[in-house]
Enzyme design. Sequence first.
Site, PDB file in Angstrom:
ATOM      1  N   CYS A  54      -1.978   4.033   7.071  1.00 53.85           N
ATOM      2  CA  CYS A  54      -3.047   4.243   7.975  1.00 53.85           C
ATOM      3  C   CYS A  54      -2.687   3.764   9.231  1.00 53.85           C
ATOM      4  CB  CYS A  54      -4.230   3.947   7.388  1.00 53.85           C
ATOM      5  SG  CYS A  54      -4.860   4.656   5.739  1.00 53.85           S
ATOM      6  N   CYS A  90      -5.276   0.819  10.312  1.00 54.13           N
ATOM      7  CA  CYS A  90      -5.360  -0.404   9.062  1.00 54.13           C
ATOM      8  C   CYS A  90      -5.540  -1.737   9.693  1.00 54.13           C
ATOM      9  CB  CYS A  90      -4.246  -0.468   8.063  1.00 54.13           C
ATOM     10  SG  CYS A  90      -4.502  -1.732   6.936  1.00 54.13           S
ATOM     11  N   CYS A 112       0.925  -0.979   0.002  1.00 51.43           N
ATOM     12  CA  CYS A 112      -0.015   0.116   0.030  1.00 51.43           C
ATOM     13  C   CYS A 112       1.083   1.360   0.132  1.00 51.43           C
ATOM     14  CB  CYS A 112      -0.981   0.109   1.287  1.00 51.43           C
ATOM     15  SG  CYS A 112      -1.888   1.505   1.272  1.00 51.43           S
TER      16      CYS A 112
END
Length: 276
Positions: free
Chosen positions: A18, A21, A14
Amino acid sequence: MKPVSINFHLWKPCNYHCKFCYETMPDIHDNLSLNDSLHLLKLLREAGTEKINFAGGEPTLCPYLGELLSEARRLGFVTSIVTNGARLTQVLTRHAADIDWVGLSVDSADEETSKRLGRGFGDHVKQSITLFDALNEHKIRVKLNTVVTRLNYQEDMSAFIRRVRPERWKIFQVLLVKGQNDGNVEDLLITKAQFQEFVDRHKHLNAEGYKIVVETNDLMRGSYVMIDPLGRFFSDAKGYHEYSLPILEVGVNTAFAQVDWYVENFVERGGIYDWR
């Protein structure tokens, strides 16, 4: 009940980080090849799956996502991508006709809050608005995915919702999954009351025609049918990931029987809707 809708987390990498996540997949270091992924789609369709959601990681980083979308369309799936938008523009250029739904992830209408959450680098909201407009132009059905955390539960996103016009807005209570985000997410966790505060602040949007789908931690756990990059069913029903044997080795039905799936929660959270 058969797994009519499946999230295929086909790609671990990715471009964002985040903090909340749920699918960091630290124990997975490989992924199915294109040919094996195509075979997996065939087996899932034969087993009765109707809707396939390509997720990650970030699925648009997968170099053969386009081929999978084309094959999924040929097989008769309802197709969907859950994405932060990383390479969505490039995917749309060649494969817009193969996509029924796109779920774009935006957790805050404020750029700084998004950045603090690890969602982008200070321009995620602006980029997402451009992508929502492009999806509407392509007449692709659009969902908005928002994770509610300690940083954004007091926010009012009404103006943003009216601007981007999603057909469905999925609001998730930030979830701790052992082995995936523990050690990073604890400072972002919120109570049910705080989550409900965010939901209540936006209820008026239902009357404006926006479909709001609310998912508490209790509804989320065990209610999704998920496949990992290695082609195994997995479940977070117990608060951590449990895996089946590889589907390509034992078949869909045998592998699916090896993980927990809470059908009642799937139905209660609106897992079945008019996706065609």
